[in-house]
Design a protein around this motif. Structure first.
Motif, PDB file in Angstrom:
ATOM      1  N   LEU A  62       0.829  -1.197   0.000  1.00 29.01           N
ATOM      2  CA  LEU A  62       0.000   0.000   0.000  1.00 29.01           C
ATOM      3  C   LEU A  62       0.869   1.254   0.000  1.00 29.01           C
ATOM      4  N   LEU A  63       0.433   2.231  -0.773  1.00 27.78           N
ATOM      5  CA  LEU A  63       1.123   3.508  -0.833  1.00 27.78           C
ATOM      6  C   LEU A  63       0.111   4.616  -0.549  1.00 27.78           C
ATOM      7  N   PRO A  64      -0.086   4.953   0.742  1.00 29.29           N
ATOM      8  CA  PRO A  64      -1.022   6.043   1.077  1.00 29.29           C
ATOM      9  C   PRO A  64      -0.356   7.398   0.835  1.00 29.29           C
ATOM     10  N   ARG A  65      -1.053   8.292   0.100  1.00 29.92           N
ATOM     11  CA  ARG A  65      -0.465   9.592  -0.216  1.00 29.92           C
ATOM     12  C   ARG A  65      -1.409  10.712   0.241  1.00 29.92           C
ATOM     13  N   ASP A  66      -0.808  11.753   0.795  1.00 29.54           N
ATOM     14  CA  ASP A  66      -1.600  12.883   1.289  1.00 29.54           C
ATOM     15  C   ASP A  66      -1.885  13.877   0.169  1.00 29.54           C
ATOM     16  N   HIS A  67      -2.361  15.072   0.536  1.00 24.89           N
ATOM     17  CA  HIS A  67      -2.797  16.056  -0.458  1.00 24.89           C
ATOM     18  C   HIS A  67      -1.658  16.594  -1.309  1.00 24.89           C
ATOM     19  N   VAL A  68      -0.397  16.400  -0.874  1.00 25.40           N
ATOM     20  CA  VAL A  68       0.751  16.843  -1.692  1.00 25.40           C
ATOM     21  C   VAL A  68       1.462  15.640  -2.323  1.00 25.40           C
ATOM     22  N   LYS A 121      12.087   5.107  -6.730  1.00 26.33           N
ATOM     23  CA  LYS A 121      12.517   5.707  -5.464  1.00 26.33           C
ATOM     24  C   LYS A 121      11.368   5.715  -4.465  1.00 26.33           C
ATOM     25  N   GLN A 122      10.159   6.027  -4.952  1.00 24.92           N
ATOM     26  CA  GLN A 122       8.996   6.055  -4.060  1.00 24.92           C
ATOM     27  C   GLN A 122       8.603   4.656  -3.594  1.00 24.92           C
ATOM     28  N   LEU A 123       9.013   3.633  -4.360  1.00 22.54           N
ATOM     29  CA  LEU A 123       8.687   2.263  -3.986  1.00 22.54           C
ATOM     30  C   LEU A 123       9.603   1.705  -2.900  1.00 22.54           C
TER      31      LEU A 123
END
Length: 789
Positions: A62-68, A121-123
């Protein structure tokens, strides 16, 4: 207890109290799905709950991402302390492993990651969930959740397949609508408020997506040739022209593939449909409809259209002929029309493509006096996509009632097939050829009987049954005596309900001592098997492997000689020449360094034949190799029309023709798959079949017709000069070998004796009869010498 964990528990308890206070608020439940080796993006709000149903042995990233768009694991909290050990933050190892394969699944996943701006990189930081089959999480703030269901491709001799993951979202605030993610970047977004209509302009080649955002909401659709309007001509969609071109005299609950104008020129094509049930082409609701119902002055789609079309100087009408999307009509055989609530659900859509520049109009129907909009009219949403986008043709189906629709797929061999034919049909969720350009069913049939032919059978469903109780469970679930199978052997079997009625039929492959592969026709069979195993606590895993195994049937007298030259087998596996009937071997295409394949001595034609099974990535190479090497043997491609002729001559049964859930194997003509006396152990349906008097069972027989007119599936069968039917035609065809019309018939035992003369009812069953004689099955090669050769 650490401060971090303590704060988290306090926060969780606070959220639970807040939820308890708001218990009176309605909650909407969304059933979503993350396809195998893919990802899904879900937008969640504060206090939403999300639940994952994870197949045994799989994990979830899972990759939870906020408003930015930043990774923020604090946006999700577990709803159960027992699940804490199943969650960790680490690199997305499964995703990275799939990407490193360099296969089609890798490219597909990479494209999805790119679409949502996720790089390697984000993974390096994701939430990993493993060692659990169900978990619930709570959203602490609004977020975008990327759910990744990644894994390696499965080799043909393995069983470690990745399956879909079910997702259930419990909305804290009740949803009024669900607008799905765009199919691509829209060039226009048009919202049509409830009880109104809007016009919009579309260029040739552009795509029109009409979405029911709340479910059960009808939308009437009009389209005009824009260039003709400039010249002062109103050329619009025309019901009579469309039905004439496509051979339909009356509407039916579905959509045509294209819709034409009064000049019989196509204006729009239907590309995708997630509902499958629409009115098609009656009039939009009009003032007269409401007036006749006693609702004077009620707003109508026709008046809304008249107002919206004024700016184009289009003449007003008292009732507009329209395509009635999402409207649920029933047409009785006598022609009577009735209606009920729509089948559409929130997020369902129809995707069209314009073949000319168009002026279009869509409505959100205002009808609130009957079930046509579920009693509550709501909005419709329209998206226009650029002509440079591409969307494949697809229809929707659902395995279970609550799940998201699944769209028609291409098989691994589709590129090869599409290059040879324009005759493609949707068969059980896959595009297959009905016949081939330049051949046709008759020539394809002859090639199979006399030389060799190849057909794509990838639409067969495959399931991996693995575990210490695998044999014990399959012995209970199938009618056949599974314990007698050796590794490398195959058995044809029925699978029955407790009533004895057939759920499915198929072949079981014994891959190892505790490993079986079940090949059948219906996706739901796998779900049903899993339910039975869970109910009785069998220690097994049941995974769908259909998307990891595609297969070509190579059938005909020359099939063995052809495949002998192509398939290399190791010393511990039988080669093609020695492969026995209903056995399989594992080998490689072209030599020891070729890609792996499984080859079975099976088929559906009554001829000597084989099936070759491979991973979809190797599908095109497999087709090309067999096709090129088969030229010297006079090979032909074969479609499902020819296959139907072959299987009827061979007396082979087909779902919803020879058997249904209310017909047992004896009545379906495959009583040999039910060894009631020799199989001592209990199996599902055994008691019901034992309790049935064998002498009372209907029987499957062959009929040879005296006339050249064809019988059809569903025709009633009568005694000679009798008034009441005693049987029904289950399948029928013209037999090239016998040069006569033949049929399979399920008939009362009193009329099943060989040589009995019966009559097949045409028209109303009484005015016209075709005479036929009962014969034994199969019609062709009764001793099955050819298939066993």
């Amino acid at each position: 207890m650490s401060d971090v964990i303590q704060q988290r528990l306090i926060r969780q308890e606070s959220n639970r109290i807040e939820q308890y206070i708001h218990l009176q608020k309605p909650m909407t439940t969304l059933h979503l799905r993350v396809d195998a080796q893919s990802l899904t993006v879900i937008h969640l709000e504060k206090n939403d709950q999300i639940e994952f149903k994870i197949p045994e042995g799989q994990c979830l990233e899972l990759l939870p991402r906020d408003h930015v768009q930043s990774f923020n694991p604090k946006l999700l909290e577990t709803q159960s302390q027992s699940n804490t050990d199943m969650i960790q933050i680490c690199a997305a190892t499964q995703t990275l492993a799939q990407l490193q394969q360099g296969t089609q699944s890798s490219h597909h996943l990479a494209q999805l990651l790119c679409r949502y701006t996720i790089d390697k990189k984000q993974l390096q930081h994701v939430i990993l969930i493993e060692k659990t089959q169900t978990i619930k999480l709570l959203c602490t703030e609004n977020l975008q959740l990327i759910v990744i269901n990644a894994g390696l491709d499965m080799c043909i001799d393995q069983h470690n397949v990745i399956n879909d993951i079910k997702v259930i979202v419990h909305k804290y605030q009740a949803l009024n609508e669900y607008l799905p993610e765009p199919l691509a970047q829209p060039v226009q977004e048009i919202r049509i408020p409830s009880a109104s209509a809007r016009t919009y302009e579309v260029k040739a080649g552009q795509w029109i997506q009409i979405i029911d955002v709340s479910g059960k909401q009808c939308s009437d659709f009009l389209a005009f040739d824009a260039q003709a309007l400039v010249q002062g001509q109103e050329i619009a969609l025309d019901a009579v022209a469309t039905r004439t071109l496509l051979g339909h005299s009356t509407p039916a609950p579905g959509l045509y593939s294209r819709f034409a104008d009064s000049n019989m020129q196509t204006l729009i094509e239907v590309i995708q449909d997630t509902v499958g049930r629409h009115d098609m082409f009656l009039t939009a609701c009009s003032p007269k409809f409401y007036e006749d119902s006693g609702y004077f002055g009620h707003v109508s789609c026709t008046e809304n259209f008249n107002q919206a079309l004024k700016k184009y100087a289009i003449t007003a009408r008292t009732a507009w002929p329209a395509i009635n999307f999402f409207y649920n009509t029933q047409i009785e055989p006598c022609g009577t029309i009735s209606m009920d609530e729509p089948w559409s659900r929130a997020g369902d859509y129809v995707l069209l493509r314009a073949t000319k520049d168009l002026i279009c109009a869509s409505s959100a129907c205002p009808d609130d006096i009957d079930p046509s909009n579920g009693w509550v009219p709501t909005d419709i949403h329209v998206r226009i996509y650029d002509a440079t986008e591409y969307f494949p043709r697809a229809n929707a189906y659902r395995i279970t009632a609550e799940e998201m629709p699944r769209m028609t797929k291409n098989t691994a061999f589709y590129p090869c097939i599409a290059a040879l034919t324009s005759h493609l049909v949707d068969y059980r969720g896959y595009w297959v050829a009905s016949q081939y350009d330049g051949w046709g069913a008759q020539a394809e049939y002859s090639a199979c009987r006399e030389r060799v032919a190849m057909i794509d059978l990838s639409a067969l469903r495959k399931f991996e049954i693995v575990g210490p109780d695998a044999e014990k469970f399959m012995q209970f679930a199938l009618t056949r005596n599974v314990r007698k199978l050796a590794v490398g052997e195959i058995a044809y079997s029925a699978i029955c309900l407790e009533t004895g009625g057939m759920l499915d039929d198929g072949t079981i492959f014994k891959m190892g001592e505790n490993n079986f592969r079940w090949i059948c026709g219906d996706d739901y069979t796998g779900i049903w098997l899993a339910q039975q195993a869970k109910k009785l606590n069998y220690q097994i895993s049941i995974r769908a492997s259909t998307d990891q195994i595609h297969n070509l049937a190579v059938q005909g007298p020359n099939s063995r000689e052809l495949l002998q030259k192509l398939i290399w087998t190791p010393e511990h596996q039988p080669d093609i020449k020695k492969l026995a009937w209903f056995h399989f071997t594992l080998g490689r295409l072209g030599g020891p360094t070729g890609f792996p394949v499984m080859v079975s001595r099976t088929g559906y034609t009554g001829e000597l034949g084989f099936e070759v099974w491979c991973h979809p990535d190797q599908g095109k190479a497999l087709w090309d190799t067999i096709w090129q090497n088969g030229q010297q043997y006079g090979i032909a491609p074969m479609g499902f029309d020819a296959l139907d002729m072959l299987r009827i001559e061979a007396g082979l049964i087909f779902a919803n023709h020879e058997f249904t859930s209310q017909i047992n194997p004896f009545e379906a003509g495959i009583g040999f798959t039910v060894p009631i006396k020799s199989k001592e152990e209990n199996f599902i349906g055994k008691e019901a079949m034992q309790n049935q008097n064998p002498l009372s069972r209907y029987k499957l027989v062959g009929l040879i017709l005296d006339q050249s007119q064809a019988a059809l599936h569903g025709d009633s069968v009568y005694p000679d000069s009798g008034h009441y039917p005693v049987g029904v035609i289950t399948s029928a065809t013209n037999s090239p070998i016998l040069q006569k019309q033949i049929a399979l018939c399920r008939i009362a035992p009193q009329y099943a004796e060989l040589g009995t003369v019966v009559e097949i009812g045409k028209l109303d069953g009484q005015q016209k009869r075709l005479t036929a004689q009962v014969v034994s099955l199969p019609f062709y090669d009764p001793e099955r010498i050819r298939v066993r050769s």
